[in-house]
Design an enzyme around this catalytic site. Structure first.
Site, PDB file in Angstrom:
ATOM      1  N   SER A 143       0.860  -1.202   0.000  1.00 28.94           N
ATOM      2  CA  SER A 143       0.000   0.000   0.000  1.00 28.94           C
ATOM      3  C   SER A 143       0.883   1.235   0.000  1.00 28.94           C
ATOM      4  O   SER A 143       2.013   1.197   0.517  1.00 28.94           O
ATOM      5  CB  SER A 143      -0.877   0.018   1.251  1.00 28.94           C
ATOM      6  N   TYR A 156      -1.364  -0.288  10.267  1.00 29.30           N
ATOM      7  CA  TYR A 156      -1.487  -0.808   8.893  1.00 29.30           C
ATOM      8  C   TYR A 156      -0.231  -0.441   8.083  1.00 29.30           C
ATOM      9  O   TYR A 156       0.352  -1.285   7.399  1.00 29.30           O
ATOM     10  CB  TYR A 156      -2.736  -0.183   8.279  1.00 29.30           C
TER      11      TYR A 156
HETATM   12  N1  NAP Z   1      -8.929  -0.535  -0.970  1.00 22.67           N
HETATM   13  C1  NAP Z   1      -7.887   0.273  -0.798  1.00 22.67           C
HETATM   14  O1  NAP Z   1      -8.023   1.516  -0.779  1.00 22.67           O
HETATM   15  C2  NAP Z   1      -6.500  -0.304  -0.663  1.00 22.67           C
HETATM   16  C3  NAP Z   1      -5.420   0.585  -0.690  1.00 22.67           C
HETATM   17  C4  NAP Z   1      -4.131   0.078  -0.564  1.00 22.67           C
HETATM   18  C5  NAP Z   1      -3.927  -1.274  -0.427  1.00 22.67           C
HETATM   19  N2  NAP Z   1      -5.004  -2.124  -0.389  1.00 22.67           N
HETATM   20  C6  NAP Z   1      -4.744  -3.542  -0.234  1.00 22.67           C
HETATM   21  O2  NAP Z   1      -5.338  -4.221  -1.303  1.00 22.67           O
HETATM   22  C7  NAP Z   1      -5.572  -5.590  -0.924  1.00 22.67           C
HETATM   23  C8  NAP Z   1      -6.967  -5.986  -1.337  1.00 22.67           C
HETATM   24  O3  NAP Z   1      -7.917  -5.226  -0.596  1.00 22.67           O
HETATM   25  P1  NAP Z   1      -9.301  -4.713  -1.207  1.00 22.67           P
HETATM   26  O4  NAP Z   1      -9.230  -3.254  -1.266  1.00 22.67           O
HETATM   27  O5  NAP Z   1      -9.608  -5.487  -2.430  1.00 22.67           O
HETATM   28  O6  NAP Z   1     -10.309  -5.034  -0.021  1.00 22.67           O
HETATM   29  P2  NAP Z   1     -11.376  -6.195   0.215  1.00 22.67           P
HETATM   30  O7  NAP Z   1     -12.270  -6.340  -0.963  1.00 22.67           O
HETATM   31  O8  NAP Z   1     -11.985  -5.881   1.542  1.00 22.67           O
HETATM   32  O9  NAP Z   1     -10.490  -7.502   0.307  1.00 22.67           O
HETATM   33  C9  NAP Z   1      -9.770  -7.896   1.445  1.00 22.67           C
HETATM   34  C10 NAP Z   1      -9.646  -9.397   1.345  1.00 22.67           C
HETATM   35  O10 NAP Z   1      -8.785  -9.895   2.371  1.00 22.67           O
HETATM   36  C11 NAP Z   1      -9.395 -11.096   2.863  1.00 22.67           C
HETATM   37  N3  NAP Z   1      -8.950 -11.437   4.207  1.00 22.67           N
HETATM   38  C12 NAP Z   1      -8.935 -10.667   5.314  1.00 22.67           C
HETATM   39  N4  NAP Z   1      -8.526 -11.399   6.363  1.00 22.67           N
HETATM   40  C13 NAP Z   1      -8.294 -12.655   5.901  1.00 22.67           C
HETATM   41  C14 NAP Z   1      -7.861 -13.862   6.504  1.00 22.67           C
HETATM   42  N5  NAP Z   1      -7.568 -13.951   7.810  1.00 22.67           N
HETATM   43  N6  NAP Z   1      -7.724 -14.967   5.708  1.00 22.67           N
HETATM   44  C15 NAP Z   1      -8.009 -14.914   4.406  1.00 22.67           C
HETATM   45  N7  NAP Z   1      -8.421 -13.796   3.763  1.00 22.67           N
HETATM   46  C16 NAP Z   1      -8.570 -12.685   4.521  1.00 22.67           C
HETATM   47  C17 NAP Z   1     -10.876 -10.755   2.850  1.00 22.67           C
HETATM   48  O11 NAP Z   1     -11.629 -11.937   2.990  1.00 22.67           O
HETATM   49  P3  NAP Z   1     -13.101 -11.858   3.641  1.00 22.67           P
HETATM   50  O12 NAP Z   1     -13.957 -11.220   2.589  1.00 22.67           O
HETATM   51  O13 NAP Z   1     -13.434 -13.275   3.927  1.00 22.67           O
HETATM   52  O14 NAP Z   1     -12.992 -10.995   4.858  1.00 22.67           O
HETATM   53  C18 NAP Z   1     -10.987 -10.106   1.494  1.00 22.67           C
HETATM   54  O15 NAP Z   1     -11.106 -11.053   0.454  1.00 22.67           O
HETATM   55  C19 NAP Z   1      -5.300  -5.650   0.580  1.00 22.67           C
HETATM   56  O16 NAP Z   1      -4.004  -6.171   0.784  1.00 22.67           O
HETATM   57  C20 NAP Z   1      -5.323  -4.182   1.001  1.00 22.67           C
HETATM   58  O17 NAP Z   1      -4.556  -3.967   2.159  1.00 22.67           O
HETATM   59  C21 NAP Z   1      -6.288  -1.659  -0.514  1.00 22.67           C
END
Ligand code: NAP
Length: 250
Positions: A143, A156
């Site tokens: 991130s 985070y």
């Molecule tokens: N959205 C943003 O603005 C942003 C910015 C920078 C970086 N990121 C990074 O991008 C990546 C994807 O996030 P996203 O934005 O697509 O959000 P998201 O749709 O909320 O996805 C997060 C995923 O992580 C899974 N997860 C959480 N805890 C887990 C565990 N213990 N075991 C297995 N899976 C688990 C969740 O599964 P469940 O659905 O079962 O909870 C979900 O599939 C993450 O690494 C996040 O930190 C996001």
């Protein structure tokens, strides 16, 4: 961009909004996919969507990444199912409540585990497999928050920043085996993770982010900001001297 019709791709955290969009880009090129996710029902829904969109095969395994032994088993299962891997993409993560973490060691450690330790539990067996195969690519979502610690989300940010440094070392190690390591740094993306945040002009859609991630992996970028405009923004933020930065309320 090389065609990826024969690509064998493992996606960890495939129910993530960004990962599901990345997977759609791979499916459109006919890739063979192995998906893991914590929620079996949602994982099967993502898999069904990808089959319709052109994936040659889609295998799935339920995986809660906080079980580190299961992480190793998932890597082995994917390697066996696809007869090796071309790409391993690690996408899972959580955005913890910073204020709650400040009041709870348990919350802080849990956030660090999902965002950092569990990824290392996956990267350790993956790196050894890829190094022995002398081929392929490991891609991980960190991130922009990892580029500089801020008072509003440094738990985070610390996990993502630590991951960033781990990936740097891994890239240096695996370069000599012909294996690429891609660090993906999204800024704000409109996904369930950010549902509680106020939307602004810097927010990208999950579709835009997923496509940018796919492009960066296929081009074997070392470090990709997602979308690209976060690179100059973070350059500026990193350039601010600490004696100025510490006074800001960010
Ligand atoms: N959205 C943003 O603005 C942003 C910015 C920078 C970086 N990121 C990074 O991008 C990546 C994807 O996030 P996203 O934005 O697509 O959000 P998201 O749709 O909320 O996805 C997060 C995923 O992580 C899974 N997860 C959480 N805890 C887990 C565990 N213990 N075991 C297995 N899976 C688990 C969740 O599964 P469940 O659905 O079962 O909870 C979900 O599939 C993450 O690494 C996040 O930190 C996001």
């Amino acid at each position: 961009m090389p065609p990826d019709s024969s690509s064998r791709v493992l996606i960890i955290g495939a129910t993530s909004a960004i990962a599901a969009e990345t997977a759609r880009a791979y499916a459109a090129h006919g890739a063979r996919l192995f998906l893991t996710g914590r929620n079996g029902g949602r994982l099967e829904a993502v898999a069904a969507d990808l089959r319709v969109r052109g994936a040659t095969t889609v295998d799935t395994a339920v995986l809660d990444v906080t079980d580190h032994r299961q992480c190793q088993e998932a890597v082995e299962a994917a390697w066996a199912a696809l007869g090796g891997l071309d790409v391993a993409f690690v996408a899972h993560g959580v955005l913890p409540d910073q204020a709650r973490c400040q009041g709870s060691v348990a919350e802080t450690v849990a956030a660090l585990d999902v965002n950092f330790t569990s990824v290392i539990a996956l990267l350790t067996p993956l790196a050894n497999r890829f190094e022995a195969a002398r081929h392929g690519c490991i891609a991980v979502i960190t991130s922009v928050a990892g580029d500089r610690g801020r008072q509003s989300n440094y738990v985070y940010g610390a996990a993502k920043g630590g991951l960033d440094r781990f990936l740097q070392g891994l890239r240096n190690r695996l370069y000599h085996a012909g294996v690429a390591v891609v660090t993906l740094k999204p800024g704000f993306v409109d996904t369930p993770m950010t549902a509680g945040l106020k939307r602004g002009p810097l927010f990208a859609t999950a579709r835009r982010a997923g496509r940018a991630v796919h492009r960066a992996i296929e081009r074997r970028r070392d470090v990709a900001y997602v979308p690209w405009f976060w690179r100059p923004i973070m350059w500026l933020i990193r350039a601010l001297p600490e004696f100025v930065f510490k006074r800001l309320r960010l």
